[in-house]
Design an enzyme around this catalytic site. Structure first.
Site, mmCIF file in Angstrom:
data_model
loop_
_atom_site.group_PDB
_atom_site.id
_atom_site.type_symbol
_atom_site.label_atom_id
_atom_site.label_comp_id
_atom_site.label_asym_id
_atom_site.label_seq_id
_atom_site.Cartn_x
_atom_site.Cartn_y
_atom_site.Cartn_z
ATOM 1 N N LYS A 102 22.289 29.985 65.478
ATOM 2 C CA LYS A 102 23.037 28.755 65.729
ATOM 3 C C LYS A 102 23.342 28.576 67.216
ATOM 4 O O LYS A 102 23.372 27.446 67.724
ATOM 5 C CB LYS A 102 24.321 28.753 64.905
ATOM 6 N N TYR A 125 22.806 35.227 62.114
ATOM 7 C CA TYR A 125 23.155 33.829 61.850
ATOM 8 C C TYR A 125 23.785 33.191 63.082
ATOM 9 O O TYR A 125 23.391 32.094 63.505
ATOM 10 C CB TYR A 125 24.121 33.755 60.664
#
Length: 252
Positions: free
Chosen positions: A157, A153
């Site tokens: 990002k 994750y």
């Protein structure tokens, strides 16, 4: 004061069914903009729009084939223009490196990185035609640091932050600004969405707060405020910046 019909911008917000996306859609609508709120589930989108006549819910899956093109076409069909795109949709699949599955990786890449890339690509002609188009990418302050247990994750990002900076340079000659907002620990349903137990969610929250100098979690409205300010026409000389909204976590 609300904008007149001739000056109203059209704003597309993804992941608008809950949390930061919902707050951002409502903040733009409260400023008099026409907002299209996109998400996978019609029920939460209807709740986002409830009491906000400037918000039009639009259910759709950005990760589906032709999803970005269909959504942009729906926006242009309804409003005839698109001025601001907020790429907020994202998913988390927690797990140590030893436990990460190919499915976990593929899902996060598809939603957190590929979908905003393809949606921005599909929206680019309309954003350029607007004359002062803006893309706001919502990443995470954790992407600037390490996040054991959610490394994929954080990596997606961080990659979105790189796209923000690269697109800012590439699209400036076309009159499109690209900016980013990087939230820290914020009070959203993300823990429930990733399937954490209440006990584990509390442990993660305590870990986050302990590493946040201001000593609390943020509110979705605080992130929405930043997104609106960065997209405001008054910020017309600002592009390529990724603004942490994290209580100081990124610099601690």
């Amino acid at each position: 004061m609300e904008n007149s019909a001739s000056t109203q911008r059209v704003v597309l917000v993804t992941g608008a069914g809950t949390g930061i996306g919902r707050a951002t859609a409502r903040a733009f609508a409260s400023a008099g903009e026409r907002v299209v709120a996109v998400g996978r589930r019609p029920g939460p989108l209807a709740e986002t729009a409830d009491g906000h006549p400037g918000i039009r819910p639009l259910a759709g899956d950005l990760a589906a084939p032709s999803g970005p093109e269909r959504i942009v076409a729906e926006v242009l069909g309804a409003h005839g223009r698109l001025d601001v795109l907020v790429n907020n949709a994202g998913i988390v699949r927690s797990g140590a490196l030893a436990d990460v599955t190919p499915g976990d990786v593929a899902a996060q890449l598809a939603t957190n990185l590929v979908a905003p890339l393809l949606l921005t690509q599909a929206a680019l002609p309309a954003l350029e035609a607007a004359g002062a188009g803006v893309v706001v990418n919502v990443s995470t302050a954790v992407g600037q640091r390490g996040w054991p247990g959610a490394s994929v994750y954080a990596a997606t990002k961080a990659a979105l932050d790189t796209l923000t900076r690269s697109w800012a340079v590439e699209l400036a000659p076309r009159g499109v600004r690209v900016v980013g907002v990087a939230p820290g620990a914020v009070d959203t349903p993300i823990a429930a969405h990733q399937g954490l137990s209440p006990e584990r969610a509390a442990e993660v929250r305590a870990w986050q707060v302990a590493r946040t100098p201001l000593g609390r979690v943020g509110r979705p409205e605080e992130v929405a405020w930043a997104a609106c300010r960065l997209a405001d026409p008054a910020a017309s000389f600002l592009t390529g910046v990724v603004l942490p909204v994290d209580g100081g976590a990124a610099v601690a």
